[in-house]
Design a protein around this motif. Structure first.
Motif, PDB file in Angstrom:
ATOM      1  N   LYS A  68      25.260  97.934   3.577  1.00 21.79           N
ATOM      2  CA  LYS A  68      26.020  98.198   2.360  1.00 21.79           C
ATOM      3  C   LYS A  68      26.440  96.880   1.734  1.00 21.79           C
ATOM      4  O   LYS A  68      26.946  95.985   2.426  1.00 21.79           O
ATOM      5  CB  LYS A  68      27.263  99.043   2.663  1.00 21.79           C
ATOM      6  CG  LYS A  68      28.005  99.500   1.413  1.00 21.79           C
ATOM      7  CD  LYS A  68      29.129 100.470   1.757  1.00 21.79           C
ATOM      8  CE  LYS A  68      29.808 100.978   0.479  1.00 21.79           C
ATOM      9  NZ  LYS A  68      30.896 101.934   0.790  1.00 21.79           N
ATOM     10  N   GLY A  69      26.208  96.748   0.433  1.00 18.57           N
ATOM     11  CA  GLY A  69      26.588  95.538  -0.277  1.00 18.57           C
ATOM     12  C   GLY A  69      28.093  95.357  -0.253  1.00 18.57           C
ATOM     13  O   GLY A  69      28.840  96.280  -0.592  1.00 18.57           O
ATOM     14  N   MET A  70      28.543  94.171   0.131  1.00 15.02           N
ATOM     15  CA  MET A  70      29.974  93.935   0.262  1.00 15.02           C
ATOM     16  C   MET A  70      30.662  93.823  -1.088  1.00 15.02           C
ATOM     17  O   MET A  70      31.858  94.087  -1.206  1.00 15.02           O
ATOM     18  CB  MET A  70      30.217  92.675   1.095  1.00 15.02           C
ATOM     19  CG  MET A  70      29.667  92.782   2.508  1.00 15.02           C
ATOM     20  SD  MET A  70      30.080  91.364   3.534  1.00 15.02           S
ATOM     21  CE  MET A  70      31.858  91.533   3.682  1.00 15.02           C
ATOM     22  N   GLU A  71      29.936  93.448  -2.107  1.00  8.61           N
ATOM     23  CA  GLU A  71      30.537  93.276  -3.425  1.00  8.61           C
ATOM     24  C   GLU A  71      30.119  94.374  -4.394  1.00  8.61           C
ATOM     25  O   GLU A  71      30.928  94.855  -5.193  1.00  8.61           O
ATOM     26  CB  GLU A  71      30.156  91.906  -3.991  1.00  8.61           C
ATOM     27  CG  GLU A  71      30.714  90.758  -3.158  1.00  8.61           C
ATOM     28  CD  GLU A  71      29.939  89.459  -3.348  1.00  8.61           C
ATOM     29  OE1 GLU A  71      29.001  89.437  -4.172  1.00  8.61           O
ATOM     30  OE2 GLU A  71      30.278  88.491  -2.660  1.00  8.61           O
ATOM     31  N   ASN A  72      28.861  94.787  -4.302  1.00 10.52           N
ATOM     32  CA  ASN A  72      28.397  95.777  -5.277  1.00 10.52           C
ATOM     33  C   ASN A  72      28.426  97.219  -4.760  1.00 10.52           C
ATOM     34  O   ASN A  72      28.235  98.161  -5.522  1.00 10.52           O
ATOM     35  CB  ASN A  72      26.974  95.447  -5.765  1.00 10.52           C
ATOM     36  CG  ASN A  72      25.953  95.432  -4.629  1.00 10.52           C
ATOM     37  OD1 ASN A  72      26.230  95.905  -3.519  1.00 10.52           O
ATOM     38  ND2 ASN A  72      24.776  94.888  -4.899  1.00 10.52           N
ATOM     39  N   GLY A  73      28.656  97.409  -3.459  1.00 13.47           N
ATOM     40  CA  GLY A  73      28.743  98.760  -2.919  1.00 13.47           C
ATOM     41  C   GLY A  73      27.424  99.496  -2.842  1.00 13.47           C
ATOM     42  O   GLY A  73      27.372 100.669  -2.452  1.00 13.47           O
TER      43      GLY A  73
END
Length: 283
Positions: free
Chosen positions: A168-173
């Protein structure tokens, strides 16, 4: 006149201490070779002794966390989880192999530490850091979770594939799932891999925002894995699963119309948890 059944019951009670004593002697005899060996380190001796006693609490103190399990089984993150999971992980077969192991069954492999029977069962240095063995109960759990995982994605994407990991992208979700297939999708005999991308707001049970296919390469004695993907419209992605310096994992994207690469920092996730959450969040 005394009841014959009561005689039998009393006799069984009298025999119980002797039975327990015999088991204790049997375990002691089985582990004596390891305990008395000068070539075996204390870490191995401690492991054998703890497993012989089925001491889940003590076992939990000699494990390096997280202890990974094959996806989609969840990794064991803490000693408390290990205590609860011990009977699943260390079944009768694994216990027998460890307890009855001989000094020659253990070998040191340089920086990798000590492996039991070529590393087919367990690896440890100062602590247990890998259990290669998969118990019968874990295999059943793995089959069940894999079926649930694959059954939760869009139907045309299911056949012939198995889940490898979820990110899961930490910034973009954004959610990224990687699957594998032994079918020769790319015309080779090597396993084929794919990455399904689900942008924020996408239904995980629906059509992915992007589909990329590719392969995996491993390097070095540690077997560091790197995945290479490309989409039909030329988007490329590279993901290094094991970062040697311990830095945050990232997926590197290269878009045909862009002059620079895009880096997405990611963390490991669990697809079935995300899929459940997405259902809960639906209006």
């Amino acid at each position: 006149m005394a009841n014959p059944i009561s005689h039998i019951f009393i006799l069984l009670l009298l025999l119980l201490p002797f039975s327990a004593c015999d088991r204790s002697k049997s375990v002691s005899a089985a582990t004596s070779g390891i305990e008395q060996s000068d070539s075996i380190p204390e870490e191995v001796k401690k492991l054998v002794s703890i497993v012989a006693k089925d001491d889940s609490a003590a076992f939990s103190t000699i494990v390096s966390y997280p202890l990974s399990r094959p996806y989609p089984l969840k990794d064991i993150e803490t000693s408390e989880q290990m205590k609860q999971y011990y009977s699943v992980l260390v079944d009768d077969s694994l216990k027998s192999v460890i307890v009855t192991s001989r000094p020659e069954d253990w070998e040191k492999y340089g920086w990798r530490g000590w492996g039991l029977k070529g590393g087919a069962y367990v690896w440890l240095d100062t602590e247990i850091y890998d259990v290669s063995y998969l118990s019968a109960r874990e295999r059943m759990m793995l089959d069940s979770l894999t079926a649930r995982d694959m059954g939760s994605i869009e139907e045309p994407l299911r056949k012939g594939w198995s889940p490898v990991m979820c990110l899961k992208g930490m910034e973009n979700g954004t959610v990224y799932r990687i699957d594998s297939s032994h079918e020769n999708h790319d015309g080779t005999e090597e396993p084929c891999y794919r990455m399904l991308v689900y942008n924020v707001g996408s239904q995980l049970s629906g059509k992915p925002s992007m589909i990329l296919t590719g392969h995996k390469e491993t390097e070095g004695s540690a077997g560091t894995a790197t995945y290479f993907f490309v989409s039909d419209d030329g988007v490329k992605a590279v993901y290094m699963a094991d970062i040697p310096d311990g830095s945050q994992p990232q997926i590197e994207f290269c878009f045909p119309a862009s002059e620079c690469d895009s880096l997405v920092h990611v963390s490991r996730a669990y697809w079935l948890d995300l899929e459940t959450d997405s259902k809960t969040d639906r209006p």
